[in-house]
Design a protein around this motif. Structure first.
Motif, short mmCIF file in Angstrom:
data_model
loop_
_atom_site.label_atom_id
_atom_site.label_comp_id
_atom_site.label_asym_id
_atom_site.label_seq_id
_atom_site.Cartn_x
_atom_site.Cartn_y
_atom_site.Cartn_z
N SER A 150 0.79 -1.20 0.14
CA SER A 150 0.24 -0.08 -0.30
C SER A 150 0.96 1.21 -0.01
O SER A 150 1.81 1.17 0.64
CB SER A 150 -1.00 -0.19 1.44
OG SER A 150 -0.31 0.05 2.37
N PRO A 151 0.47 2.23 -0.67
CA PRO A 151 0.88 3.61 -0.62
C PRO A 151 0.96 4.43 0.48
O PRO A 151 0.11 4.30 1.41
CB PRO A 151 0.49 4.29 -1.76
CG PRO A 151 -1.05 3.99 -1.73
CD PRO A 151 -1.22 2.48 -1.26
N PHE A 152 1.69 5.83 0.47
CA PHE A 152 1.66 6.67 1.47
C PHE A 152 0.60 7.81 1.47
O PHE A 152 0.06 8.42 2.42
CB PHE A 152 3.02 7.58 1.36
CG PHE A 152 3.21 8.35 0.28
CD1 PHE A 152 2.47 9.53 0.20
CD2 PHE A 152 3.74 7.94 -0.90
CE1 PHE A 152 2.82 10.26 -0.94
CE2 PHE A 152 3.90 8.85 -1.88
CZ PHE A 152 3.33 10.02 -2.04
N ASN A 153 -0.25 7.97 0.48
CA ASN A 153 -0.88 9.26 0.18
C ASN A 153 -2.31 9.10 0.76
O ASN A 153 -2.69 10.19 1.38
CB ASN A 153 -1.28 9.66 -1.45
CG ASN A 153 -1.58 8.45 -2.03
OD1 ASN A 153 -1.50 6.87 -1.82
ND2 ASN A 153 -2.38 8.59 -3.32
N PHE A 154 -3.06 7.93 0.66
CA PHE A 154 -4.17 7.50 1.51
C PHE A 154 -3.95 6.38 2.40
O PHE A 154 -4.43 5.21 2.11
CB PHE A 154 -5.60 7.47 0.92
CG PHE A 154 -6.39 8.93 0.71
CD1 PHE A 154 -7.52 8.86 1.17
CD2 PHE A 154 -5.89 9.75 -0.16
CE1 PHE A 154 -8.51 9.91 1.08
CE2 PHE A 154 -6.45 10.89 -0.29
CZ PHE A 154 -7.68 10.96 0.07
N PRO A 155 -3.04 6.41 3.28
CA PRO A 155 -2.39 5.19 3.79
C PRO A 155 -3.27 4.31 4.60
O PRO A 155 -3.05 3.08 4.32
CB PRO A 155 -1.24 5.73 4.76
CG PRO A 155 -1.68 7.10 5.18
CD PRO A 155 -2.43 7.66 3.78
N LEU A 156 -4.17 4.88 5.27
CA LEU A 156 -5.14 3.81 6.19
C LEU A 156 -6.06 3.20 5.18
O LEU A 156 -5.99 1.94 5.28
CB LEU A 156 -5.58 4.60 7.22
CG LEU A 156 -6.77 3.94 7.98
CD1 LEU A 156 -5.93 2.88 8.86
CD2 LEU A 156 -7.68 4.95 8.95
N TYR A 157 -6.95 4.14 4.28
CA TYR A 157 -7.81 3.60 3.61
C TYR A 157 -7.18 2.72 2.38
O TYR A 157 -7.74 1.48 2.24
CB TYR A 157 -8.60 4.70 2.93
CG TYR A 157 -9.72 4.28 1.99
CD1 TYR A 157 -10.44 3.45 2.29
CD2 TYR A 157 -9.48 4.81 0.48
CE1 TYR A 157 -11.68 2.89 1.23
CE2 TYR A 157 -10.37 4.27 -0.47
CZ TYR A 157 -11.39 3.37 -0.17
OH TYR A 157 -12.19 2.96 -0.86
N LEU A 158 -6.10 3.05 1.60
CA LEU A 158 -5.84 2.15 0.58
C LEU A 158 -5.11 0.72 1.08
O LEU A 158 -5.05 -0.03 0.12
CB LEU A 158 -4.72 3.11 -0.05
CG LEU A 158 -5.33 4.36 -1.08
CD1 LEU A 158 -4.35 4.95 -1.82
CD2 LEU A 158 -6.61 3.87 -1.87
N ALA A 159 -4.68 0.97 2.34
CA ALA A 159 -4.34 -0.55 2.90
C ALA A 159 -5.44 -1.17 3.18
O ALA A 159 -5.84 -2.47 3.01
CB ALA A 159 -3.25 -0.35 4.02
N LEU A 160 -6.40 -0.68 3.87
CA LEU A 160 -7.65 -1.49 4.71
C LEU A 160 -8.68 -1.91 3.61
O LEU A 160 -9.21 -2.81 3.64
CB LEU A 160 -8.22 -0.34 5.83
CG LEU A 160 -9.35 -1.08 6.45
CD1 LEU A 160 -8.39 -1.99 7.41
CD2 LEU A 160 -9.90 0.07 7.44
N ARG A 161 -8.57 -1.09 2.55
CA ARG A 161 -9.76 -1.55 1.70
C ARG A 161 -9.25 -2.73 1.04
O ARG A 161 -10.21 -3.50 0.24
CB ARG A 161 -9.70 -0.57 0.41
CG ARG A 161 -8.62 -0.26 -0.62
CD ARG A 161 -8.69 0.44 -1.78
NE ARG A 161 -7.61 0.47 -2.63
CZ ARG A 161 -7.52 1.03 -3.76
NH1 ARG A 161 -8.68 1.83 -4.19
NH2 ARG A 161 -6.55 1.07 -4.54
N ALA A 162 -8.10 -3.32 0.97
CA ALA A 162 -7.66 -4.62 0.55
C ALA A 162 -7.65 -5.53 1.77
O ALA A 162 -7.96 -6.79 1.58
CB ALA A 162 -6.29 -4.58 -0.11
N VAL A 163 -6.88 -5.15 2.86
CA VAL A 163 -6.77 -6.04 3.96
C VAL A 163 -8.13 -6.57 4.55
O VAL A 163 -8.31 -7.61 4.85
CB VAL A 163 -5.94 -5.33 5.06
CG1 VAL A 163 -6.06 -5.98 6.62
CG2 VAL A 163 -4.51 -4.84 4.36
N ALA A 164 -9.09 -5.69 4.82
CA ALA A 164 -10.29 -6.11 5.49
C ALA A 164 -10.93 -6.97 4.60
O ALA A 164 -11.55 -8.02 5.02
CB ALA A 164 -11.07 -4.81 5.69
N PRO A 165 -11.45 -6.71 3.22
CA PRO A 165 -12.21 -7.79 2.69
C PRO A 165 -11.61 -9.00 2.30
O PRO A 165 -12.13 -10.37 2.34
CB PRO A 165 -12.74 -7.00 1.21
CG PRO A 165 -11.76 -6.03 1.20
CD PRO A 165 -11.13 -5.34 2.44
#
Length: 484
Positions: A150-165
């Motif tokens: 995941s990247p730095f710009n929207f770090p929480l959302y752009l990681a969680l949108r993959a991790v959670a599902p």
């Protein structure tokens, strides 16, 4: 109670519990350079060990009832909701987000978790037609271990949108967050799921450099890679994943067109331009990178945009009156400065801005840009509005489609039918009629065409396609007779 207190994560990696790391990386507040602690910095060997453990734990996770898996996500929603102020504060410090942007990012991250509550209980397949006395079933089953970069710009959302599902659909996950934003993304996610009761060994957080990303893409125990980042790195990720025949999802860059037709309201057009070009200092893959304005209203819209930019305040995003925060580091500022200087040398007019100061870059408006200017096709990732005049709808379509990217586009017009007819001819994965280009509602399939991705989608109905695979199963009362 603090969930991100320094003593919990300092100099550590996460594998379900917090383990001392052999290497560390300094965490800093982007705007001030102040030290915030040290994260664990993973190695390729850490990836090997995490993938092995995750593969074992994934089988145990999938064997739980769907109600048990749902309960983890119900608790995760409550935890992130309860501690959102702390996470927002970390996003402001570590990623340079404005309070407004950080608050929005946490809110959509909560929405992702809410959506995932229903995934364990969702339809997991379909009954297919076959001969009487026989069952033919198409089942969705987990992939196994999913690697997320995941990247730095929207770090929480752009990681969680993959991790959670991925977790909700029965997989284990090894996450490599960008090391520059590992606390507000990776470690925040680790703490939420740790406190929510996720089984140990199912989620691993491994901040690190290119070595860690490469190890993820090559590890035989990792079945899939979900990567969000630049197109150049995405090509490397895709090539590496192919070596072990991994499934791979590439969400890459964009040079997104915002088209302002001649019947548009001037003020609405300027507002949409300002938001689409300058939100989070332009560090968004969906940023309005090519602003195409009909020549009949070009000067009016340009002047209104410049007036808005004059009122922007550059500074520390922790201060409520600031509208333009820092870029992620000084190296990115230098890159933006070089792009702007090159654009001016190639004929663009610098209307306002253009100067660098440490990790800050003045909000900038470039006018009179033509398609042969390098900045017409280059993704900037900085606070720069590129204004391009056009004379006909056909020319706007040609200019918008001129380039390798195909992520997002917006069309602003008082004639919705005309805007839709124009929009239908744009080669993009995300199309917004009467809105700017930066949009995501978490329940929509997100992805681009061309150099913006490899045709995969993530989010909403696309999550099942991304994080499961089909298995065909038939059942009969007894084995049939065959002629030999």
């Amino acid at each position: 109670m603090s969930i991100l207190a320094k003593e919990i994560w300092d100099k550590k990696l996460f594998n379900g519990s917090w383990q001392p790391a052999q290497q560390t990386y300094h965490v800093v507040e982007v705007a001030t350079g102040q030290g915030l602690g040290e994260i664990g910095y993973a190695s390729a060997q850490d990836v090997v060990e995490a993938a092995q453990q995750a593969k074992i734990t994934q089988h145990q996770w999938w064997s739980l009832s769907y109600q048990e898996r749902q309960a983890v996500f119900e608790r995760a929603v409550a935890l992130l909701t309860e501690h959102q102020a702390e996470v927002i504060a970390w996003l402001v410090k570590e990623s340079g987000s404005l309070q407004l942007k950080a608050g929005f990012e946490v809110s959509i991250s909560i929405q992702v978790l809410k959506h995932c509550i229903g995934l364990p209980a969702a339809d997991q397949g379909t009954l297919l037609p076959t001969q009487n006395g026989k069952l033919s079933i198409a089942k969705r089953v987990p992939l196994g271990v999913v690697g997320v970069i995941s990247p730095f710009n929207f770090p929480l959302y752009l990681a969680l949108r993959a991790v959670a599902p991925a977790l909700a659909l029965g997989n284990a996950v090894v996450l490599k967050p960008d090391e520059r934003t590992a606390v507000c993304s990776g470690y925040a996610i680790a703490r939420i799921f740790e406190l929510a009761g996720l089984p140990k060994g199912l989620l691993h957080i491994l901040p690190g450099g290119a070595e860690v990303g490469e190890a993820l893409t090559l590890d035989k125990n990792i079945a899939s890679i979900q990567f969000t980042g630049s197109t150049n790195v995405g090509r490397i990720v895709g090539a590496n994943a192919a070596k072990t025949l991994k499934k791979v999802s590439l969400e890459l860059g964009g040079k997104n067109s915002l088209i302002i037709l001649d019947d548009a309201d001037i003020e609405l057009a300027a507002e949409n331009i300002a938001w689409g070009a300058f939100l989070h200092s332009g560090q968004i893959c969906m940023t309005s990178g090519k602003i195409l304005i009909h020549q009949n209203i070009y000067e009016q819209v340009k002047q209104r945009v410049i007036e808005k930019v004059k009122n922007f305040v550059v500074g520390n995003p922790s201060e409520s009156h600031v509208t333009i925060g820092p870029l992620i580091n000084a190296k990115q500022v230098q890159r933006v400065e070089q792009l702007v200087n090159a654009a001016v040398a190639e004929g663009a007019t610098l209307e306002i801005g253009g100067r660098a100061d440490g990790v800050f870059f003045e909000p900038t408006v470039l006018a009179g840009v033509t398609s042969n200017n390098s900045i017409f096709s280059e993704e900037i990732f900085g606070p720069v509005a590129v204004l391009i005049p056009f004379s006909t709808d056909e020319q706007a379509i040609e200019l918008a489609n001129d380039g390798d990217y195909g992520l997002s586009a917006g069309v602003i017009s008082s004639n919705v039918g005309r805007a839709m007819q124009l929009g239908a001819q744009l080669k993009v994965g995300l199309l917004h009629i009467n809105d700017q280009t930066v949009n995501d509602e978490t329940v929509n399939p997100f992805g681009g065409f061309g150099a913006s991705g490899n045709g995969t989608r993530i989010g909403g109905p696309a999550n099942a396609d991304e994080f499961t695979q089909w298995q065909w199963m038939t059942v009969q009362a007894q084995a049939p007779h065959y002629p030999f």
